[in-house]
Structure formats: structure tokens, C-alpha cells
Design an enzyme around this catalytic site. Structure first.
Site, short mmCIF file in Angstrom:
data_model
loop_
_atom_site.label_atom_id
_atom_site.label_comp_id
_atom_site.label_asym_id
_atom_site.label_seq_id
_atom_site.Cartn_x
_atom_site.Cartn_y
_atom_site.Cartn_z
N GLN A 98 0.85 -1.20 0.00
CA GLN A 98 0.00 0.00 0.00
C GLN A 98 0.88 1.25 0.00
O GLN A 98 1.78 1.39 0.84
CB GLN A 98 -0.93 0.02 1.22
CG GLN A 98 -2.03 1.08 1.02
CD GLN A 98 -2.91 1.29 2.23
OE1 GLN A 98 -2.40 1.43 3.35
NE2 GLN A 98 -4.21 1.35 2.03
N HIS A 172 -3.22 4.26 -1.62
CA HIS A 172 -4.00 4.60 -0.42
C HIS A 172 -4.69 5.93 -0.69
O HIS A 172 -4.09 6.99 -0.55
CB HIS A 172 -3.07 4.69 0.78
CG HIS A 172 -3.79 4.70 2.10
ND1 HIS A 172 -5.15 4.91 2.21
CD2 HIS A 172 -3.34 4.52 3.37
CE1 HIS A 172 -5.50 4.86 3.50
NE2 HIS A 172 -4.41 4.62 4.21
N ASN A 175 -9.23 7.27 4.03
CA ASN A 175 -8.93 7.57 5.45
C ASN A 175 -8.38 8.95 5.76
O ASN A 175 -7.68 9.14 6.75
CB ASN A 175 -7.96 6.50 6.01
CG ASN A 175 -8.56 5.11 5.98
OD1 ASN A 175 -9.71 4.94 5.59
ND2 ASN A 175 -7.80 4.11 6.37
N TYR A 177 -6.16 10.82 4.09
CA TYR A 177 -4.78 11.15 3.71
C TYR A 177 -4.78 11.96 2.39
O TYR A 177 -5.84 12.36 1.92
CB TYR A 177 -3.93 9.88 3.65
CG TYR A 177 -3.83 9.24 5.02
CD1 TYR A 177 -3.18 9.91 6.06
CD2 TYR A 177 -4.44 8.03 5.30
CE1 TYR A 177 -3.12 9.36 7.34
CE2 TYR A 177 -4.39 7.47 6.59
CZ TYR A 177 -3.72 8.14 7.60
OH TYR A 177 -3.66 7.62 8.86
C1 FMN Z 1 -3.72 -1.23 13.72
C2 FMN Z 1 -4.40 -0.71 12.50
C3 FMN Z 1 -3.66 -0.10 11.50
C4 FMN Z 1 -4.26 0.35 10.32
N1 FMN Z 1 -3.49 0.87 9.33
C5 FMN Z 1 -4.04 1.11 8.10
C6 FMN Z 1 -3.21 1.43 6.99
O1 FMN Z 1 -1.98 1.46 7.07
N2 FMN Z 1 -3.83 1.67 5.81
C7 FMN Z 1 -5.19 1.62 5.66
O2 FMN Z 1 -5.69 1.85 4.56
N3 FMN Z 1 -5.98 1.30 6.70
C8 FMN Z 1 -5.44 1.01 7.89
N4 FMN Z 1 -6.24 0.59 8.94
C9 FMN Z 1 -7.68 0.34 8.69
C10 FMN Z 1 -7.88 -1.14 8.35
O3 FMN Z 1 -7.33 -1.45 7.08
C11 FMN Z 1 -9.37 -1.48 8.31
O4 FMN Z 1 -10.00 -0.63 7.39
C12 FMN Z 1 -10.04 -1.33 9.68
O5 FMN Z 1 -9.30 -2.02 10.68
C13 FMN Z 1 -11.48 -1.87 9.64
O6 FMN Z 1 -11.47 -3.26 9.32
P1 FMN Z 1 -11.73 -4.35 10.46
O7 FMN Z 1 -13.08 -4.02 11.04
O8 FMN Z 1 -11.74 -5.68 9.74
O9 FMN Z 1 -10.64 -4.23 11.47
C14 FMN Z 1 -5.66 0.19 10.15
C15 FMN Z 1 -6.42 -0.38 11.18
C16 FMN Z 1 -5.80 -0.85 12.33
C17 FMN Z 1 -6.64 -1.52 13.38
#
Ligand code: FMN
Length: 357
Positions: A98, A172, A175, A177
Site C-alpha cells: 500500500q 491509499h 482515510n 490522507y
Molecule cells: C492497527 C491498524 C492499523 C491500520 N493501518 C491502516 C493502513 O496502514 N492503511 C489503511 O488503509 N488502513 C489502515 N487501517 C484500517 C484497516 O485497514 C481497516 O479498514 C479497519 O481495521 C477496519 O477493518 P476491520 O473491522 O476488519 O478491522 C488500520 C487499522 C488498524 C486496526
């Protein structure tokens, strides 16, 4: 009826299942943003995912606002990713990188410069720095004459990713960014060709995606969007026309897949718009956020999604697809303080079901 365990073609590769690992920042690199050897086991343990999407990897120092996040702009970083991708492949897996520019969310203490964004805005809250949390700094608008260099940074990172052995890259664009700051109208106040109309606000997303597709092939290029709700102060007043336009254009580029992070629930002020996106995008659609295995199975069976990506469940369950296939109990992640720490605890120390039994 399609199941989570039917194979799925993504570009030129065939995923053995439709349970993807969502990108997750884990901050286990060095201060120079070089991947560390402990990342090898962490990713290899999760090779049972249909596809791993790596933690967001900064494309430049200017775009790197997360302490210890492993980047993809130097040769040293690229070399240090190689054992990771090799171990994932040796364990039978597949992995995309990513690509990340954080825009206004980069604190000057991290990059040494004022951050850039679509407009002169300040993110709400506090930035992460090596000296602890600090209030965000006001960004300056990216100048139009700086766009080519920004695109070149994305392309360099994508080429480095392929050289490091990744199977593809994910832009990416979610979120809150940089790309998302250009897409949505709470943070994009520009009046030039990168602001205002939907065509203008999607311009940077599409220019970067086209450049990535040209550099590494559309079949190795994916995009992540977060159309609904607020992300770090970034929200759109009317997301459906914006994001349906964006995905129609991404469709023309022929990207490998589109991933949507769509939170649901009471705290979210805008409903998911993935049904409208599905109707406007003919490629592979991956849905994310807050899915249980049961809900994921239903989403794939009903055709709402081609696959589902899981984040937090993959932190605690390295063998998540196997646990879902055999309906085994799922482990709970350790406290969130371990998610981004520089410690070994809570990282590659979650056992598979078999090892724990
Ligand atoms: C520890 C952590 C780090 C994350 N880092 C990123 C990231 O680097 N890039 C991104 O697009 N989303 C990031 N996210 C969001 C996750 O990709 C995902 O969208 C979010 O956890 C919701 O999915 P889940 O309900 O299955 O956990 C992060 C989430 C968590 C919990």
C-alpha cells in the site's frame, strides 16, 4: 452461489480464497523507515490470506508522518522488504504494497517541512511524532507545478515495490490522507483544476492511478477509497456522485481491484454507498470494515462484494482463513497500545489455532 473459499482472479494472479488481509500500519520499522527483520515472520504467518495488503508504506519522507512506518522510497528500504515478500511467497501467499502520502497529517517534526494538502487546512487533533503527540500544523496547498514530482514519487515507490517482490501496489486514497484530502469537499477548497467540480477533485486520484498503471501495469494496480463518513476531518457533503464518478473512471483504467473501507454503525453519519459503487464499477470489488466472518460470507454469496478484507481479526488470528473455513474459535487482539508499538509483544506472537491447541 459464490463462497469465501472460491478462487478469485485479481489481475494475473489467482487468489485461493476471498478473505483478504486489510492494510494495517504496525510501526515495526526503523526511524529511517526501513523494514526490520521481525516483519518477515509477521507477514509470512498471514500468508493464508487470499491476498495480503501491506501496511501503508510512505512514498517519500515528505509523505511519511507515522513514526517507524516502513517506506518504499530508498534502496535500503526496498532491499529490506525483499525478505518479507520472499517469505510470504515461500509460505504460499501473495502480497500487494500500500502506497502512502499522508498530506496534512504529516507533522513537520517528522518530515522537516510544512505539510501539503489540497488547501490550507489543519487536521483536527494531534499528530504522531518521535517526540510524542503534537497538534497538527497547517498545511499549504500543493502547487499545480508540484504535481508531476508527487506523481513521480508514487511511481518510484511502485517500481520499488515490484523490485522488492510485491505482486502489486495499492494506492491509499482513503482515510483522510493526501488523495482523500483532494477528493472530498471538507478539505478541498481549491478553485483551480484540482478543486471544485467532481471532475476536478478526482483529477489527482486518476492521474496518480494512471501513472501507477502505466508503470507497473493496471493488473498490478489497486485503489482503496473510504467514501462514507468522516476520516480525520475529511468528509464529503455529497459522496455518492463523487465516488461513483471516481470508480467509473477507475474502471476505464482497468485496475486489479477496488477496496472500500466503509464503516457502519451509529457513530457513522453517512451510510455505505457500496451498492451504488458496485453498479458503477465492473472490476473486482473488495469490501471492508467491521465484518464478521458470517457477514463476509453473506456479502460474497449475495454478490455485494467479490471479497472481504479483515483488519483487526488478522492481528490476532494469523490463520484467519483456516479458522473461518473450519469454524474454529477466533482469538481476541491484545490492547490497542500493542498495535503500533515498537515491541515484539502483540506482533508476531499470536499463535495459529493448531499451535495454541
Ligand atoms: C492497527 C491498524 C492499523 C491500520 N493501518 C491502516 C493502513 O496502514 N492503511 C489503511 O488503509 N488502513 C489502515 N487501517 C484500517 C484497516 O485497514 C481497516 O479498514 C479497519 O481495521 C477496519 O477493518 P476491520 O473491522 O476488519 O478491522 C488500520 C487499522 C488498524 C486496526
Amino acid at each position: 452461489m459464490t463462497s469465501l473459499f472460491d478462487p478469485l482472479a485479481i489481475g494475473d494472479i489467482l487468489l485461493p480464497n476471498r478473505i483478504l488481509m486489510a492494510p494495517m500500519t504496525r510501526a515495526r520499522g526503523t526511524r529511517q523507515h526501513v523494514p526490520l527483520p521481525r516483519m518477515v515472520d509477521y507477514y509470512a504467518q498471514r500468508a493464508g490470506a487470499g491476498l495480503i495488503i501491506s501496511e501503508a508504506a510512505p512514498i517519500s519522507l515528505h509523505g511519511a508522518g507515522w513514526p517507524y512506518s516502513p517506506g518504499l522510497w530508498t534502496e535500503e528500504q526496498t532491499e529490506a522488504w525483499k525478505p518479507v515478500t520472499q517469505a510470504v511467497h515461500a509460505a504460499g501467499g501473495r502480497i500487494f504494497a500500500q502506497l502512502w502520502h499522508m498530506g496534512r497529517v504529516v507533522h513537520p517534526a517528522m518530515s522537516g517541512e510544512q505539510p501539503v494538502s489540497a488547501s490550507a487546512t489543519t487536521a483536527p487533533g494531534e499528530a504522531h511524532t518521535y517526540e510524542g503527540r503534537q497538534p497538527y500544523a497547517e498545511a499549504r496547498p500543493l502547487r499545480v507545478d508540484e504535481v508531476p514530482a508527487l506523481i513521480a514519487d508514487y511511481v518510484r515507490a511502485a517500481r520499488n515495490a515490484i523490485a522488492a517482490g510485491f505482486d502489486g501496489v495499492q494506492l491509499h486514497a482513503a482515510n483522510g490522507y493526501l488523495i482523500d484530502q483532494f477528493l472530498r469537499d471538507s478539505s478541498n477548497l481549491r478553485t483551480d483544476e484540482y478543486g471544485g467540480s467532481i471532475e476536478n477533485r478526482t483529477r489527482l486520484l486518476l492521474e496518480v492511478t494512471r501513472a501507477l498503471a502505466e508503470a507497473v501495469g493496471p493488473q498490478r494496480t489497486s485503489v482503496r477509497l473510504s467514501p462514507n463518513g468522516d476520516s480525520q476531518g475529511v468528509i464529503d457533503s455529497n459522496p455518492e456522485p463523487l465516488f461513483t464518478h471516481a470508480v467509473r473512471e477507475l474502471d476505464k483504467i482497468g485496475i486489479a481491484f477496488l477496496e472500500l473501507r466503509e464503516p457502519r454503525g451509529d457513530a457513522i453519519t453517512q451510510p455505505p454507498i457500496s451498492p451504488a459503487i458496485r453498479a458503477n464499477f465492473s472490476g473486482v470489488l473488495v469490501l471492508n470494515s467491521d465484518y464478521t466472518p458470517q457477514e463476509a460470507a453473506e456479502a460474497v454469496e449475495s454478490g455485494k462484494a467479490d471479497a472481504v478484507s479483515f483488519g483487526r481479526l488478522f492481528i490476532a488470528n494469523p490463520d484467519l482463513p483456516e479458522r473461518i473455513r473450519r469454524a474454529l474459535p477466533l482469538a481476541e487482539p491484545k490492547p490497542a497500545a500493542t498495535w503500533y508499538s515498537q515491541e515484539d509483544e502483540g506482533y508476531a506472537d499470536y499463535p495459529s489455532y493448531e499451535a495454541a491447541a
